[in-house]
Design a protein around this motif. Structure first.
Motif, mmCIF file in Angstrom:
data_model
loop_
_atom_site.group_PDB
_atom_site.id
_atom_site.type_symbol
_atom_site.label_atom_id
_atom_site.label_comp_id
_atom_site.label_asym_id
_atom_site.label_seq_id
_atom_site.Cartn_x
_atom_site.Cartn_y
_atom_site.Cartn_z
ATOM 1 N N GLY A 22 -35.121 48.317 34.810
ATOM 2 C CA GLY A 22 -33.802 47.670 34.696
ATOM 3 C C GLY A 22 -33.607 47.013 33.352
ATOM 4 N N ASP A 23 -32.859 45.921 33.359
ATOM 5 C CA ASP A 23 -32.634 45.152 32.141
ATOM 6 C C ASP A 23 -33.694 44.048 32.131
ATOM 7 O OD1 ASP A 23 -31.498 44.294 29.823
ATOM 8 O OD2 ASP A 23 -29.933 43.119 30.802
ATOM 9 N N CYS A 24 -34.920 44.467 31.935
ATOM 10 C CA CYS A 24 -36.106 43.661 32.268
ATOM 11 C C CYS A 24 -36.090 42.253 31.657
ATOM 12 C CB CYS A 24 -37.355 44.401 31.805
ATOM 13 S SG CYS A 24 -38.878 43.592 32.312
ATOM 14 N N ARG B 126 -37.640 54.030 34.982
ATOM 15 C CA ARG B 126 -36.716 53.371 34.048
ATOM 16 C C ARG B 126 -35.728 52.473 34.801
ATOM 17 N NH1 ARG B 126 -34.712 50.396 31.752
ATOM 18 N NH2 ARG B 126 -33.568 50.341 29.793
ATOM 19 N N GLU B 127 -35.249 52.991 35.942
ATOM 20 C CA GLU B 127 -34.296 52.186 36.738
ATOM 21 C C GLU B 127 -34.981 50.954 37.313
ATOM 22 O OE1 GLU B 127 -32.698 55.042 39.441
ATOM 23 O OE2 GLU B 127 -31.415 55.916 37.887
ATOM 24 N N ASP B 128 -36.232 51.125 37.716
ATOM 25 C CA ASP B 128 -37.001 50.005 38.252
ATOM 26 C C ASP B 128 -37.186 48.914 37.183
ATOM 27 O OD1 ASP B 128 -38.432 48.605 40.045
ATOM 28 O OD2 ASP B 128 -40.165 49.926 40.110
ATOM 29 N N LYS C 71 -37.042 63.218 36.946
ATOM 30 C CA LYS C 71 -36.465 62.291 37.944
ATOM 31 C C LYS C 71 -37.404 61.103 38.171
ATOM 32 C CE LYS C 71 -33.639 65.557 40.485
ATOM 33 N NZ LYS C 71 -33.860 66.694 41.362
ATOM 34 N N LYS D 57 -37.104 58.680 35.499
ATOM 35 C CA LYS D 57 -35.813 57.979 35.624
ATOM 36 C C LYS D 57 -35.932 56.836 36.650
ATOM 37 C CE LYS D 57 -30.984 59.273 35.831
ATOM 38 N NZ LYS D 57 -30.391 59.474 37.159
ATOM 39 N N ILE D 58 -36.670 57.102 37.722
ATOM 40 C CA ILE D 58 -36.862 56.064 38.740
ATOM 41 C C ILE D 58 -37.604 54.866 38.134
ATOM 42 C CG2 ILE D 58 -38.138 55.521 40.866
ATOM 43 C CD1 ILE D 58 -37.496 58.426 41.772
ATOM 44 N N GLU E 153 -41.537 56.560 42.740
ATOM 45 C CA GLU E 153 -41.528 57.867 42.074
ATOM 46 C C GLU E 153 -42.610 58.802 42.625
ATOM 47 O OE1 GLU E 153 -42.307 55.037 40.667
ATOM 48 O OE2 GLU E 153 -44.192 55.190 39.569
#
Ligand code: URA
Length: 302
Positions: free
Chosen positions: A106-108, A102-104, A96, A99-100, A88
């Motif tokens: 993942g479904d932790c 959050r995507e990193d 944005k 969001k990066i 990020e």
């Protein structure tokens, strides 16, 4: 000849050592690069690292985390990991960038909380460019159900505290040390905080607040990497820089951090609301904010 450490590496190493000290660990060993398990450990005694590894005085508050000597063969790798640029950092839009992160995340499944009944990850909510951030401990049942921090009873009180400051919840950013609900609302374990908080550090580096308010002891101790009573921690500002991450803004080199009582504690002991209000007034002064006239709505029921 003493080796000179890169300042960022030195800072990360100092933070890591403080972190281990907080767990009651004071003896460090390093394996030589070619070392195999079982090699004779070498004490880390870099003279240029200004970190005390003295044990705390007896009577000083230390948590129940056990003292132990640990071998740290991977410390250098960990530190380089910890200070490696994050994806990020090349993104200027904070929406944005968050969001990066959050995507990193993942479904932790990085800690045990993922298999202890959490319904969802509670990432954080609010203004991605907030001047003021509140950090709590971890989601409770309501937050777990709704996917948003501080939406239960403690959240209502936090909303009132924010209103008393003359601002709206939407103007600040709210997050927690751990993003998954600890079962039965137990206090998150040290390793859970350590595993999850790097994501919070990244969120802070993106949001670049002027002030972070740590709500309660878990948030304070994790963010400050120190152990002390709430009485000792409150009533002053700390210089805070998120550990292991740099902001992409050269003008943002950290912020102030203040500690106040957790709203759930204030629900249990409303007599402390006046003290919490003093903490918030200190924050308001720092931010150049003026409280709306009238009574403090979170202290005095109307
Ligand atoms: N308590 C916390 O610490 N965080 C929440 O999100 C809710 C309650």
């Amino acid at each position: 000849m003493p080796r000179t450490l890169d300042p960022e590496l030195r800072r990360a190493l100092a933070a890591r050592i403080r972190y281990y000290n907080e767990m009651g660990i004071y003896d460090f060993y390093r394996q030589p690069p070619s070392g195999r398990a079982g090699d004779v450990p070498i004490a880390v005694d870099e003279p240029e690292i200004a970190v005390s590894t003295n044990r705390p005085e007896s009577g000083e508050e230390m948590s129940s985390w056990k003292a132990a000597a640990v071998a740290m063969p991977a410390i250098e790798e960990n530190i380089f990991d910890a200070i490696a640029p994050k994806p990020e950092q090349s993104v200027s839009d904070p929406v944005k960038a968050l969001k990066i992160i959050r995507e990193d995340l993942g479904d932790c499944t990085r800690c045990v909380l993922h298999k202890q009944g959490r319904k969802q990850i509670v990432f954080g909510v609010g203004n991605p460019a907030a001047e003021l951030m509140f950090v709590g401990e971890g989601p409770g049942a309501d937050e777990d159900a709704q996917g948003e921090p501080f939406v239960g009873r403690a959240g209502q009180l936090l909303n009132n505290m924010i209103k008393a400051m003359g601002i709206e919840r939407e103007q600040v950013y709210i997050a927690n040390i751990v993003k998954c609900r600890p079962p039965g609302n137990r206090t998150p374990e040290r390793d859970e905080c350590a595993t999850c908080s790097p994501f919070l550090m990244r969120q802070i580096a993106v949001i670049k607040p002027k002030v972070v308010v740590a709500l309660g002891a878990v948030a304070a101790k994790t963010l400050l990497a120190m152990s002390a009573s709430m009485m000792q921690l409150r009533g002053r500002f700390y210089d805070f820089r998120p550990v292991g991450v740099r902001s992409n803004d050269p003008n943002w080199d950290g912020c102030k951090l203040a500690v106040t009582y957790h709203p759930a504690f204030l629900l249990r002991d409303p007599r402390q609301k006046g003290e919490a209000w003093k903490d918030l007034q200190m924050v308001m002064k720092e931010l150049g904010m003026k409280a709306p006239s009238g009574r403090w709505s979170f202290v005095v029921r109307r």
